[in-house]
Design a protein around this motif. Structure first.
Motif, PDB file in Angstrom:
ATOM      1  N   LEU A   1       0.834  -1.203   0.000  1.00 40.05           N
ATOM      2  CA  LEU A   1       0.000   0.000   0.000  1.00 40.05           C
ATOM      3  C   LEU A   1       0.871   1.257   0.000  1.00 40.05           C
ATOM      4  O   LEU A   1       2.033   1.224   0.416  1.00 40.05           O
ATOM      5  CB  LEU A   1      -0.921  -0.013   1.215  1.00 40.05           C
ATOM      6  CG  LEU A   1      -2.075  -1.032   1.114  1.00 40.05           C
ATOM      7  CD1 LEU A   1      -2.559  -1.433   2.489  1.00 40.05           C
ATOM      8  CD2 LEU A   1      -3.213  -0.469   0.284  1.00 40.05           C
TER       9      LEU A   1
ATOM     10  N   MET B   1     -10.212   2.134   5.626  1.00 43.86           N
ATOM     11  CA  MET B   1      -8.958   1.386   5.519  1.00 43.86           C
ATOM     12  C   MET B   1      -9.222  -0.042   5.040  1.00 43.86           C
ATOM     13  O   MET B   1      -8.432  -0.592   4.265  1.00 43.86           O
ATOM     14  CB  MET B   1      -8.187   1.404   6.843  1.00 43.86           C
ATOM     15  CG  MET B   1      -8.782   0.646   7.986  1.00 43.86           C
ATOM     16  SD  MET B   1      -7.685   0.643   9.466  1.00 43.86           S
ATOM     17  CE  MET B   1      -7.732   2.360   9.978  1.00 43.86           C
TER      18      MET B   1
ATOM     19  N   VAL C   1      -7.595  -1.885   1.741  1.00 38.86           N
ATOM     20  CA  VAL C   1      -6.884  -3.164   1.862  1.00 38.86           C
ATOM     21  C   VAL C   1      -7.499  -4.201   0.926  1.00 38.86           C
ATOM     22  O   VAL C   1      -6.785  -4.913   0.206  1.00 38.86           O
ATOM     23  CB  VAL C   1      -6.924  -3.656   3.325  1.00 38.86           C
ATOM     24  CG1 VAL C   1      -6.418  -5.093   3.425  1.00 38.86           C
ATOM     25  CG2 VAL C   1      -6.091  -2.739   4.217  1.00 38.86           C
TER      26      VAL C   1
ATOM     27  N   ASN D   1      -6.789  -3.495  -2.657  1.00 46.48           N
ATOM     28  CA  ASN D   1      -5.375  -3.730  -2.952  1.00 46.48           C
ATOM     29  C   ASN D   1      -5.123  -5.169  -3.393  1.00 46.48           C
ATOM     30  O   ASN D   1      -4.269  -5.426  -4.246  1.00 46.48           O
ATOM     31  CB  ASN D   1      -4.534  -3.418  -1.706  1.00 46.48           C
ATOM     32  CG  ASN D   1      -3.048  -3.381  -1.991  1.00 46.48           C
ATOM     33  OD1 ASN D   1      -2.586  -2.663  -2.877  1.00 46.48           O
ATOM     34  ND2 ASN D   1      -2.282  -4.159  -1.247  1.00 46.48           N
TER      35      ASN D   1
ATOM     36  N   SER E   1      -7.319  -9.683   7.424  1.00 46.23           N
ATOM     37  CA  SER E   1      -6.202  -8.737   7.494  1.00 46.23           C
ATOM     38  C   SER E   1      -6.672  -7.362   7.960  1.00 46.23           C
ATOM     39  O   SER E   1      -5.863  -6.554   8.427  1.00 46.23           O
ATOM     40  CB  SER E   1      -5.518  -8.615   6.123  1.00 46.23           C
ATOM     41  OG  SER E   1      -6.397  -8.037   5.165  1.00 46.23           O
ATOM     42  N   PHE E   2      -7.993  -7.094   7.853  1.00 41.63           N
ATOM     43  CA  PHE E   2      -8.505  -5.756   8.163  1.00 41.63           C
ATOM     44  C   PHE E   2      -8.150  -5.307   9.575  1.00 41.63           C
ATOM     45  O   PHE E   2      -7.705  -4.175   9.805  1.00 41.63           O
ATOM     46  CB  PHE E   2     -10.034  -5.698   8.023  1.00 41.63           C
ATOM     47  CG  PHE E   2     -10.558  -5.921   6.632  1.00 41.63           C
ATOM     48  CD1 PHE E   2      -9.727  -5.897   5.525  1.00 41.63           C
ATOM     49  CD2 PHE E   2     -11.919  -6.164   6.424  1.00 41.63           C
ATOM     50  CE1 PHE E   2     -10.224  -6.105   4.246  1.00 41.63           C
ATOM     51  CE2 PHE E   2     -12.418  -6.357   5.159  1.00 41.63           C
ATOM     52  CZ  PHE E   2     -11.578  -6.335   4.072  1.00 41.63           C
TER      53      PHE E   2
ATOM     54  N   PHE F   1      -4.689  -3.847  10.601  1.00 42.24           N
ATOM     55  CA  PHE F   1      -4.505  -2.430  10.274  1.00 42.24           C
ATOM     56  C   PHE F   1      -5.204  -1.543  11.308  1.00 42.24           C
ATOM     57  O   PHE F   1      -4.629  -0.556  11.790  1.00 42.24           O
ATOM     58  CB  PHE F   1      -5.052  -2.126   8.878  1.00 42.24           C
ATOM     59  CG  PHE F   1      -4.198  -2.647   7.758  1.00 42.24           C
ATOM     60  CD1 PHE F   1      -3.195  -1.856   7.202  1.00 42.24           C
ATOM     61  CD2 PHE F   1      -4.398  -3.917   7.252  1.00 42.24           C
ATOM     62  CE1 PHE F   1      -2.401  -2.337   6.165  1.00 42.24           C
ATOM     63  CE2 PHE F   1      -3.610  -4.405   6.217  1.00 42.24           C
ATOM     64  CZ  PHE F   1      -2.605  -3.611   5.675  1.00 42.24           C
TER      65      PHE F   1
ATOM     66  N   ALA G   1      -1.297  -8.704   5.829  1.00 39.06           N
ATOM     67  CA  ALA G   1      -1.200  -7.292   6.208  1.00 39.06           C
ATOM     68  C   ALA G   1       0.254  -6.839   6.233  1.00 39.06           C
ATOM     69  O   ALA G   1       0.591  -5.740   5.759  1.00 39.06           O
ATOM     70  CB  ALA G   1      -1.847  -7.073   7.584  1.00 39.06           C
TER      71      ALA G   1
ATOM     72  N   MET H   1       1.546  -6.229   2.850  1.00 38.23           N
ATOM     73  CA  MET H   1       1.018  -4.996   2.269  1.00 38.23           C
ATOM     74  C   MET H   1       1.688  -3.754   2.842  1.00 38.23           C
ATOM     75  O   MET H   1       1.327  -2.641   2.482  1.00 38.23           O
ATOM     76  CB  MET H   1      -0.504  -4.936   2.460  1.00 38.23           C
ATOM     77  CG  MET H   1      -1.272  -5.839   1.510  1.00 38.23           C
ATOM     78  SD  MET H   1      -3.076  -5.662   1.666  1.00 38.23           S
ATOM     79  CE  MET H   1      -3.451  -6.968   2.817  1.00 38.23           C
TER      80      MET H   1
ATOM     81  N   LEU I   1       2.231  -3.147   6.365  1.00 41.94           N
ATOM     82  CA  LEU I   1       1.979  -2.839   7.771  1.00 41.94           C
ATOM     83  C   LEU I   1       3.199  -3.287   8.585  1.00 41.94           C
ATOM     84  O   LEU I   1       3.564  -4.465   8.549  1.00 41.94           O
ATOM     85  CB  LEU I   1       0.715  -3.549   8.264  1.00 41.94           C
ATOM     86  CG  LEU I   1       0.208  -3.110   9.637  1.00 41.94           C
ATOM     87  CD1 LEU I   1      -0.299  -1.667   9.579  1.00 41.94           C
ATOM     88  CD2 LEU I   1      -0.909  -4.024  10.123  1.00 41.94           C
TER      89      LEU I   1
END
Length: 434
Positions: free
Chosen positions: A38, A54, A58, A61, A225-226, A229, A260, A263, A265
């Motif tokens: 991201l 967010m 995600v 993405n 994965s949410f 974040f 995550a 991506m 994080l």
């Protein structure tokens, strides 16, 4: 975005095929061909973003343009109808409570997201989608309630008889409508094997449009994965590296965390904490992955002897043991250790943990003691303690309240169909029932 099979990287499909098939034709699990990082702008804005904003970023993405943006926003909004509090238990130790959804378990995230995704795809075809879900407890309730009444879908839940709590059982055996519950005389691994064999059976594939709602389905992992974040955004101001300890059974939850991390994080480290079903912690010590029959424990949702998502974990690290072991530490704990942790935290911190969360707490504390105490530690509380009321009440010598949503389930009438571990009998049931 294309998705490839872990058994054959050249076998690639689009999102619709990956989600509706569940399992690849060669028995592999689908993985995104790439996991884009991201943008810097996204991470700069992260502390001020809403959970929905967010999560949409995600999801988009990974999914890309396979789902129209407005439809994806609707799906994300439907998924996130409840909060995920980060609760301070003690200095540098936080509980990420993932049990505030309709079935009071973290699997509500994946089930609600997947149900809407499959419902969207079901509208594009004439044939009903039949979803098979093996469960050791919470998957069954989350999937059954997530798909309840969704047009174009039918759900068959397989669960090991006598090996889930009464409240968990009531959450998926009292619904009826488009939900069928099979009470299998065996273990969770037997249930999972039956589901996998069904996907490979040519007769069933010809008659039905089969898919899975277990974490073998990539649609279950994306929304998991949410909350990494969201929780990180609320803790980064503390200025310490953030470590997540995940109570692990089929290892889908930790795989969502690894997504995550890929991506962008900046998760410092992961701790995979298990009960006595410790094939992954043993692997992290010996480099030997040796599945074995699962053992029954008080943290039953983690009673998995051959975790499916282990192959996805290997893929994310290019099958490099050293790279995987650098990012993930594994610990296992007994029922006695679990009960002791539940009692100590309740008496000293006035916080009630369920058996799975207690194992997460133990793993985090062991990491902080043995490896680094200069971190902000987060353990995942994956289910409401009342879902394991008998164990919690006995352990804490008290009677915890049952939330109203669970009380409604308990009042329902259990309706199940007895089943054996024989695949031939399971196949015959499907062909005759539907």
């Amino acid at each position: 975005m294309k998705f490839y099979s872990t058994n054959n990287p050249s076998l690639k499909v689009d999102l619709r095929q990956a989600v509706t098939q569940g399992l690849a034709p060669d028995n592999g699990l689908y993985m995104p061909e790439q996991i884009p990082v991201l943008s810097k702008t996204f991470f700069e804005a992260l502390p001020t973003m809403s959970f929905e904003d967010m999560a949409f970023a995600v999801a988009h993405n990974i999914i890309g343009d396979d789902i129209p943006a407005e439809e994806l926003k609707r799906i994300v909004k439907h998924t996130l109808q409840f909060d995920t509090p980060v609760v301070k238990v003690e200095d540098d130790v936080y509980a990420l409570e993932l049990f505030h959804g309709p079935t009071l378990a973290f699997k509500d995230f994946g089930a609600r997201f997947m149900s809407q995704l499959l419902g969207y795809f079901a509208k594009q075809q004439d044939q009903e989608i039949v979803i098979l879900a093996a469960t050791s407890g919470d998957t069954g309730s989350a999937v059954a309630n997530g798909f309840l009444g969704v047009p174009g879908t039918r759900v068959v839940v397989l669960y090991p008889s006598g090996k889930v709590s009464e409240i968990q059982e009531k959450q998926f055996t009292t619904l009826e409508k488009n939900i069928t519950a099979l009470e299998v005389d065996g273990t969770f691994d037997d249930c999972q094997r039956l589901v996998k064999e069904a996907f490979l059976d040519q007769d069933l594939k010809k008659k039905f449009f089969l898919t899975s709602a277990n974490s073998i389905n990539i649609a279950r992992l994306i929304p998991q994965s949410f909350y990494y974040f969201y929780s990180y955004a609320r803790l980064q101001h503390l200025g310490k590296p953030v470590v997540y300890c995940i109570p692990s059974g089929n290892f889908g939850n930790i795989t969502g965390g690894l997504f995550a991390q890929r991506m962008g994080l900046p998760i410092h480290h992961f701790v995979a904490a298990t009960n006595s079903n410790d094939v992954v912690p043993v692997y992290l010590k010996t480099k030997q992955f040796q599945p074995r029959p699962s053992q029954q424990t008080i943290s039953n949702a983690m009673d998995v002897g051959n975790p499916s998502n282990f192959v996805r974990m290997l893929e994310l690290f290019g099958k490099d043991f050293d790279a995987l072991a650098k990012d993930i530490t594994g610990y296992s704990f007994t029922d006695d250790e679990t009960r002791t942790a539940m009692r100590d935290v309740f008496s000293q911190k006035h916080y009630v943990m369920d058996p799975h969360g207690a194992i997460g707490y133990l793993g985090l504390k062991k990491y902080q003691k043995e490896i680094s105490n200069n971190v902000t530690g987060v353990f995942l509380e994956t289910a409401h303690p009342a879902k394991f009321k008998e164990v919690v009440d006995e352990t804490l010598a008290t009677s915890i309240d049952i939330p109203e949503p669970l009380q409604k389930f308990m009042a329902g009438k259990k309706t199940t169909i007895p089943a054996t571990t024989d695949f031939g009998a399971f196949k015959k049931f499907l062909l005759e029932k539907f």
